[in-house]
Design a protein around this motif. Sequence first.
Motif, PDB file in Angstrom:
ATOM      1  N   ALA A   1      91.508  -1.602  -8.600  1.00 23.64           N
ATOM      2  CA  ALA A   1      91.377  -0.870  -9.862  1.00 23.64           C
ATOM      3  C   ALA A   1      90.474   0.351  -9.718  1.00 23.64           C
ATOM      4  CB  ALA A   1      90.848  -1.799 -10.944  1.00 23.64           C
ATOM      5  N   ALA A   2      89.368   0.237  -8.975  1.00 23.68           N
ATOM      6  CA  ALA A   2      88.442   1.361  -8.821  1.00 23.68           C
ATOM      7  C   ALA A   2      89.085   2.507  -8.039  1.00 23.68           C
ATOM      8  CB  ALA A   2      87.174   0.896  -8.112  1.00 23.68           C
ATOM      9  N   GLU A   3      89.788   2.176  -6.955  1.00 27.61           N
ATOM     10  CA  GLU A   3      90.456   3.213  -6.169  1.00 27.61           C
ATOM     11  C   GLU A   3      91.548   3.906  -6.981  1.00 27.61           C
ATOM     12  OE1 GLU A   3      91.785   0.779  -2.972  1.00 27.61           O
ATOM     13  OE2 GLU A   3      90.044   1.213  -1.713  1.00 27.61           O
ATOM     14  N   TYR A   4      92.258   3.120  -7.793  1.00 23.64           N
ATOM     15  CA  TYR A   4      93.326   3.696  -8.623  1.00 23.64           C
ATOM     16  C   TYR A   4      92.746   4.668  -9.649  1.00 23.64           C
ATOM     17  CZ  TYR A   4      97.422   3.999 -11.619  1.00 23.64           C
ATOM     18  OH  TYR A   4      98.473   4.465 -12.351  1.00 23.64           O
ATOM     19  N   ALA A   5      91.648   4.284 -10.303  1.00 13.37           N
ATOM     20  CA  ALA A   5      91.014   5.170 -11.289  1.00 13.37           C
ATOM     21  C   ALA A   5      90.515   6.443 -10.615  1.00 13.37           C
ATOM     22  CB  ALA A   5      89.868   4.445 -11.985  1.00 13.37           C
ATOM     23  N   GLN A   6      89.944   6.312  -9.427  1.00 13.53           N
ATOM     24  CA  GLN A   6      89.450   7.471  -8.696  1.00 13.53           C
ATOM     25  C   GLN A   6      90.609   8.403  -8.322  1.00 13.53           C
ATOM     26  OE1 GLN A   6      87.523   6.456  -5.039  1.00 13.53           O
ATOM     27  NE2 GLN A   6      86.573   8.467  -4.794  1.00 13.53           N
ATOM     28  N   LEU A   7      91.715   7.850  -7.870  1.00  6.12           N
ATOM     29  CA  LEU A   7      92.881   8.656  -7.510  1.00  6.12           C
ATOM     30  C   LEU A   7      93.453   9.370  -8.726  1.00  6.12           C
ATOM     31  CD1 LEU A   7      94.868   9.506  -5.286  1.00  6.12           C
ATOM     32  CD2 LEU A   7      96.226   7.496  -5.884  1.00  6.12           C
ATOM     33  N   GLN A   8      93.509   8.679  -9.873  1.00  8.93           N
ATOM     34  CA  GLN A   8      94.001   9.314 -11.094  1.00  8.93           C
ATOM     35  C   GLN A   8      93.104  10.494 -11.484  1.00  8.93           C
ATOM     36  OE1 GLN A   8      96.724   8.988 -12.737  1.00  8.93           O
ATOM     37  NE2 GLN A   8      97.510   7.269 -11.576  1.00  8.93           N
ATOM     38  N   GLU A   9      91.799  10.344 -11.339  1.00 10.50           N
ATOM     39  CA  GLU A   9      90.870  11.446 -11.621  1.00 10.50           C
ATOM     40  C   GLU A   9      91.134  12.625 -10.701  1.00 10.50           C
ATOM     41  OE1 GLU A   9      86.572  10.988 -11.654  1.00 10.50           O
ATOM     42  OE2 GLU A   9      86.853   9.234 -12.951  1.00 10.50           O
ATOM     43  N   GLN A  10      91.281  12.358  -9.423  1.00 11.90           N
ATOM     44  CA  GLN A  10      91.525  13.426  -8.455  1.00 11.90           C
ATOM     45  C   GLN A  10      92.835  14.154  -8.752  1.00 11.90           C
ATOM     46  OE1 GLN A  10      91.465  11.579  -4.625  1.00 11.90           O
ATOM     47  NE2 GLN A  10      89.225  11.413  -4.544  1.00 11.90           N
ATOM     48  N   LEU A  11      93.864  13.414  -9.149  1.00 16.44           N
ATOM     49  CA  LEU A  11      95.151  14.041  -9.439  1.00 16.44           C
ATOM     50  C   LEU A  11      95.075  14.915 -10.693  1.00 16.44           C
ATOM     51  CD1 LEU A  11      97.662  11.174  -8.606  1.00 16.44           C
ATOM     52  CD2 LEU A  11      97.240  13.264  -7.311  1.00 16.44           C
ATOM     53  N   GLN A  12      94.243  14.531 -11.663  1.00 18.46           N
ATOM     54  CA  GLN A  12      94.119  15.337 -12.869  1.00 18.46           C
ATOM     55  C   GLN A  12      93.292  16.592 -12.609  1.00 18.46           C
ATOM     56  OE1 GLN A  12      92.602  12.796 -15.918  1.00 18.46           O
ATOM     57  NE2 GLN A  12      94.557  11.741 -16.212  1.00 18.46           N
ATOM     58  N   VAL A  13      92.256  16.483 -11.778  1.00 19.95           N
ATOM     59  CA  VAL A  13      91.391  17.628 -11.494  1.00 19.95           C
ATOM     60  C   VAL A  13      92.112  18.629 -10.602  1.00 19.95           C
ATOM     61  CG1 VAL A  13      89.249  18.334 -10.353  1.00 19.95           C
ATOM     62  CG2 VAL A  13      89.283  16.304 -11.801  1.00 19.95           C
ATOM     63  N   SER A  14      92.650  18.177  -9.502  1.00 19.20           N
ATOM     64  CA  SER A  14      93.347  19.089  -8.595  1.00 19.20           C
ATOM     65  C   SER A  14      94.795  18.624  -8.458  1.00 19.20           C
ATOM     66  CB  SER A  14      92.662  19.096  -7.235  1.00 19.20           C
ATOM     67  OG  SER A  14      92.695  17.816  -6.666  1.00 19.20           O
ATOM     68  N   PRO A  15      95.721  19.380  -9.031  1.00 19.55           N
ATOM     69  CA  PRO A  15      97.130  18.983  -8.907  1.00 19.55           C
ATOM     70  C   PRO A  15      97.578  19.079  -7.449  1.00 19.55           C
ATOM     71  CG  PRO A  15      96.942  21.143  -9.925  1.00 19.55           C
ATOM     72  CD  PRO A  15      95.558  20.609  -9.773  1.00 19.55           C
ATOM     73  N   PRO A  16      98.632  18.397  -7.094  1.00 22.47           N
ATOM     74  CA  PRO A  16      99.099  18.433  -5.712  1.00 22.47           C
ATOM     75  C   PRO A  16      99.460  19.863  -5.312  1.00 22.47           C
ATOM     76  CG  PRO A  16     100.646  17.242  -7.108  1.00 22.47           C
ATOM     77  CD  PRO A  16      99.455  17.563  -7.937  1.00 22.47           C
ATOM     78  N   PRO A  17      99.296  20.199  -4.035  1.00 15.74           N
ATOM     79  CA  PRO A  17      99.578  21.566  -3.604  1.00 15.74           C
ATOM     80  C   PRO A  17     101.052  21.916  -3.816  1.00 15.74           C
ATOM     81  CG  PRO A  17      99.251  20.137  -1.716  1.00 15.74           C
ATOM     82  CD  PRO A  17      98.914  19.346  -2.923  1.00 15.74           C
ATOM     83  N   LYS A  18     101.280  23.179  -4.157  1.00 10.77           N
ATOM     84  CA  LYS A  18     102.653  23.647  -4.368  1.00 10.77           C
ATOM     85  C   LYS A  18     103.295  23.954  -3.024  1.00 10.77           C
ATOM     86  CE  LYS A  18     101.911  25.358  -8.923  1.00 10.77           C
ATOM     87  NZ  LYS A  18     102.846  25.378  -9.949  1.00 10.77           N
TER      88      LYS A  18
END
Length: 108
Positions: A64-81
Amino acid sequence: MGERKKIFLFGVLSISTSVLVWLFGHWGKPVMALPPPADIPEEILRTEIIIDARSPVDGKPLNAAEYAQLQEQLQVSPPPKLSAEVRQTIYLIRLRRALLQIFPFLDI
């Protein structure tokens, strides 16, 4: 009078045969209206806290902690185009696939 008796006997015979076929048709079969005993009720599943998840990026199992951290990272920096060259290549591959469905004899 003989005709009425025949009709009455035919009716009694039809009804009794139908009842016997129905009874013997369901003889020994388990009840299908109930779920299997190993099945967890939906009410319990709805209240269950999910502690395991899968990464939306690569599908690896996360806690659960890793998933929440990954969701935060995806919202802050979108995947590279993708670069323009890669986008152009993907477009051409999709166009080729569509043209081959319309014109299968153009297999180039």
